[in-house]
Each structure stands twice: as structure tokens, then as C-alpha cells.
Design an enzyme around this catalytic site. Structure first.
Site, short mmCIF file in Angstrom:
data_model
loop_
_atom_site.label_atom_id
_atom_site.label_comp_id
_atom_site.label_asym_id
_atom_site.label_seq_id
_atom_site.Cartn_x
_atom_site.Cartn_y
_atom_site.Cartn_z
N ASP A 134 -1.54 -2.23 13.73
CA ASP A 134 -1.74 -1.39 12.56
C ASP A 134 -1.81 0.02 13.12
OD1 ASP A 134 -2.53 0.08 10.43
OD2 ASP A 134 -4.33 -1.07 9.96
N ASP A 164 0.85 -1.20 0.00
CA ASP A 164 0.00 0.00 0.00
C ASP A 164 0.88 1.25 0.00
OD1 ASP A 164 -2.25 -1.63 0.27
OD2 ASP A 164 -2.08 -1.64 2.46
N GLU A 182 -4.65 -6.75 12.35
CA GLU A 182 -5.99 -6.17 12.13
C GLU A 182 -7.05 -7.15 12.63
OE1 GLU A 182 -5.38 -3.08 8.46
OE2 GLU A 182 -5.53 -5.17 7.87
N ASP A 238 0.93 7.65 8.21
CA ASP A 238 1.25 6.24 8.48
C ASP A 238 2.61 6.15 9.16
OD1 ASP A 238 -0.92 4.76 7.33
OD2 ASP A 238 -0.12 5.08 5.33
N LEU A 272 -2.01 2.97 11.87
CA LEU A 272 -2.99 3.91 11.32
C LEU A 272 -3.90 3.16 10.35
CD1 LEU A 272 -3.51 6.97 11.74
CD2 LEU A 272 -2.64 7.26 9.43
N ASP A 273 -5.02 2.74 10.87
CA ASP A 273 -5.99 2.02 10.05
C ASP A 273 -6.88 3.02 9.31
OD1 ASP A 273 -7.62 -0.24 9.20
OD2 ASP A 273 -9.12 0.65 10.52
N GLU A 285 2.10 -3.07 10.46
CA GLU A 285 1.76 -2.99 9.04
C GLU A 285 2.81 -2.17 8.28
OE1 GLU A 285 -2.23 -1.83 8.11
OE2 GLU A 285 -1.74 -1.36 6.05
N GLU A 286 3.43 -1.25 8.95
CA GLU A 286 4.34 -0.33 8.28
C GLU A 286 5.80 -0.80 8.30
OE1 GLU A 286 2.99 1.86 6.48
OE2 GLU A 286 0.99 1.56 7.35
P1 AHM Z 1 -11.18 -0.65 0.39
O1 AHM Z 1 -10.74 0.73 0.04
O2 AHM Z 1 -10.67 -1.69 -0.55
O3 AHM Z 1 -12.67 -0.74 0.60
O4 AHM Z 1 -10.46 -1.01 1.78
C1 AHM Z 1 -10.86 -0.41 2.96
C2 AHM Z 1 -10.41 -1.24 4.11
C3 AHM Z 1 -10.84 -0.67 5.41
O5 AHM Z 1 -12.02 -1.27 5.87
C4 AHM Z 1 -9.66 -0.93 6.29
O6 AHM Z 1 -9.61 -0.02 7.35
C5 AHM Z 1 -8.51 -0.71 5.34
O7 AHM Z 1 -8.97 -1.25 4.12
C6 AHM Z 1 -7.23 -1.38 5.77
O8 AHM Z 1 -6.17 -0.83 5.07
P2 AHM Z 1 -5.17 0.20 5.82
O9 AHM Z 1 -4.77 -0.45 7.11
O10 AHM Z 1 -4.03 0.31 4.85
O11 AHM Z 1 -5.88 1.49 6.01
MG MG Z 2 -5.68 -1.21 8.59
#
Ligand code: AHM
Ligand code: MG
Length: 334
Positions: free
Chosen positions: A114, A64, A278, A70, A116-117, A93-94
């Protein structure tokens, strides 16, 4: 839900006193989590003013794009835990690999986070979160944090999340109830606002990225058709609520009932969300509040991690809807 004047730190200490054998180390970690959350709440709140919006131009270990927030969130959480000397390693995650902090005797814990979710929400003033799971290491003196967290040795002791929304809310459990604390910004204290949260057995909402529904297992599409088909007896249709931040959507389901799902799809054949930092922590929280968390086929707590950034499908929330989803997956029917 206000319960007046119980600070997070006092609550953590009272929890500790229920365990005469407690060393105070887990409490110290939870206190640090609260400290990191205050820094993050402050920085997220003023990110637009201090140049913390936007990308850093790199991808994180799971592919990502990394946002400035983040990186800041990761550094803040790592720093807060490193200071304690109680954590052997951090899975984030990072971070590409496990960050080894200390192999000394008192470093008996592993943090999975994680930091920053919901990163896609940073620049639009949307809800964000921090997810954490705290594991106690096994008895081995060998310092191999990765093997411990992937094996059966490490035991999950506490988990929770911080939600940065209209207010900042910290939810945690050590296995004796799930409790929520709202940050009083003027006092600089988290105060108990949601005592002993119980996840309603069923709800009226579902959360999912429907843009990908055509790529889902056909029985999951049937599940969504069922939820959105009107029926007074079973209180359908369910309303769609999707914020783009798992923490925010899960929090809604935890408090009001409902279900969040992120199944396997064409772009994410194993699901998108990460097991260790997560799904597993949020499953621990939801189960201790009476809800349910599964891949659709297997309980999340029964999934054995094979790699630190492993992804799994996730269905989480009220026990009724999660079990219903599992039945649909297995049979195509309610
Ligand atoms: P999407 O954009 O494919 O719908 O994904 C959204 C989901 C969220 O529900 C979740 O918080 C996030 O992906 C997790 O990714 P990150 O931790 O990189 O924010
Ligand atoms: Mg997340």
C-alpha cells in the site's frame, strides 16, 4: 531510544551477514525501499507547495478516490523496485492487476504494497504511511505471479512500514527482530532509533472508527463497552486514539501497547482493509515484535488470499487486547 549512527543500509547488510547462504537480493530490495521512502518523505513534505494535494478524479481498483499523492507514491515505489530486476511482480492498492516486472531468473521476489496508507490525511498534514511485504517466489520457473501470491508457494521474507509523521520512520523485520530508523533529513540517511521493538503485552488505548460501531457484531460492541468501562484493577477505561491512518495507529500500539480494529460493518461486509498489502505485512511485523494480529476469528497469517485485493476484518496490536477481542467475539465476555 537513539542508538547512534547505525544507518539503515549498514543494518540491512549486517542482517544479511547472519545468513551465509544469502544472495544479497533481499538486502538490495530493502535498500530500495529506504530510497523510495526518502523520495516520498520529501514529496509529502512539500506537496502543498508543488500542486500535489487533491484528487486525480479517478477511483483506484478497490473503489477509493485516488489522490495525486497516491499515484505519485505508487509510481515511486514501482520504479524503485523495477530498477533492481529482482522483483517478478508487484501487488499494489493502486493497481488493478499484478504489475509484472520481470520473469528472468533472478527475479525471485514479489512485492505487496500500500504505497500511501491513510490517503484521507494527505491534505490536512496528517500522518501517512507506506506498507510493504516482500515474498520469495516458489521454485517454479513458470511466471504466474498472481497464482504464486494467492497460493502457498510464495513465502513472506520481510515486511514493514514507513510512517510519515512528525518525523519519517521506517520499521522493518526480516524475521529477526523489528527495527525502526528515523530519517535524518540533513544527512539524508535513515538512522537506527528503535532497536528491537517489542510490543507491550497490554496497553491503554484502542483505535477504531466508532461511527460504524452500531453496525458491528454485537459482541464487538460489548468489547468496546468493556474497554471503556472504568476498572482500576484492569486499568480501564482505555483511551481512544484514531488518526485515520492504520500505520500511525498501529505504530502507537506497537510501541506503547494497545489495539487497532477495523471489523466488518454495513459498508464493508468483509472488513475494509486489504489482506495482502495492509494486514499481512503489518501482522508479520507485529508478531515478530511479540504482538498478535487476527480477523477476530482467525490469525491473519492463516488466512489464505483468494484475490489480490481481498479485504478482511483486522484486530491487531498487543497480544492481551487482541486475544481479549477474540474471546469477546466468540463468547460475548472477557
Ligand atoms: P475510515 O475513514 O473508514 O475510518 O478508514 C480509515 C482506515 C485507516 O485506518 C487506514 O489507514 C485506511 O482506512 C486505509 O485506506 P487507504 O489505504 O485508502 O488510506
Ligand atoms: Mg491503506
Amino acid at each position: 531510544m537513539s542508538t547512534g549512527g547505525v544507518t539503515l543500509n549498514r543494518h540491512i547488510l549486517e542482517e544479511e551477514q547472519r545468513h551465509p547462504e544469502a544472495t544479497g537480493h533481499l538486502s538490495a530490495l530493502l535498500v530500495q525501499l529506504g530510497f523510495a521512502a526518502k523520495i516520498l518523505a520529501r514529496e509529502i513534505g512539500r506537496a502543498a507547495l508543488v500542486g500535489k494535494f487533491g484528487l486525480v478524479g479517478e477511483k483506484n481498483p478497490t473503489g477509493d478516490s485516488q489522490k495525486k499523492l497516491d499515484v505519485f507514491a505508487n509510481d515511486t515505489v514501482v520504479e524503485a523496485f523495477a530498477q533492481t530486476g529482482l522483483v517478478a511482480g508487484i501487488v499494489s492498492e493502486e493497481l488493478d492487476e499484478v504489475k509484472i516486472l520481470s520473469c528472468e531468473g533472478k527475479a525471485r521476489y514479489i512485492l505487496c504494497t500500500d504505497p500511501l496508507d491513510g490517503s484521507s490525511n494527505t491534505d490536512i498534514n496528517g500522518a501517512l504511511g507506506t506498507i510493504f511485504g516482500i515474498y520469495r517466489r516458489g521454485t517454479s520457473d513458470r511466471c504466474d505471479v498472481q497464482s504464486e501470491i494467492l497460493g502457498q508457494d510464495a513465502q513472506q521474507m520481510a515486511a514493514g512500514y514507513v510512517m510519515y509523521g512528525t518525523s519519517t520512520l521506517l520499521v522493518y523485520t526480516c524475521g529477526h527482530g523489528v527495527h525502526g530508523f528515523t530519517l535524518d533529513r540533513e544527512l539524508g540517511e535513515f538512522l537506527l532509533s528503535h532497536d528491537n521493538i517489542r510490543c507491550p503485552r497490554r496497553g491503554r488505548t484502542y483505535s477504531a472508527n466508532l461511527a460504524r460501531a452500531r453496525e458491528w457484531h454485537p459482541n464487538l460492541q460489548r468489547f468496546i463497552d468493556y474497554l471503556t468501562h472504568g476498572n482500576e484493577v484492569t486499568k480501564r477505561p482505555y483511551s481512544l486514539r484514531y488518526t485515520g491512518a492504520l500505520v500511525a495507529d498501529l505504530h502507537r500500539s506497537l510501541v506503547e501497547g494497545g489495539v487497532y480494529l477495523y471489523p466488518a460493518d454495513g459498508g464493508h461486509p468483509e472488513g475494509k482493509l486489504r489482506l495482502l498489502y495492509e494486514c499481512a505485512p503489518l501482522a508479520f511485523v507485529v508478531e515478530h515484535a511479540g504482538g498478535r494480529a487476527s480477523t477476530g476469528w482467525q490469525l491473519i497469517r492463516d488466512v489464505q488470499a483468494k484475490s489480490i485485493h481481498q479485504r478482511v476484518p483486522l484486530v491487531i496490536g498487543s497480544s492481551h487486547e487482541v486475544a481479549l477481542c477474540e474471546r469477546f467475539l466468540a463468547t460475548g465476555q472477557p
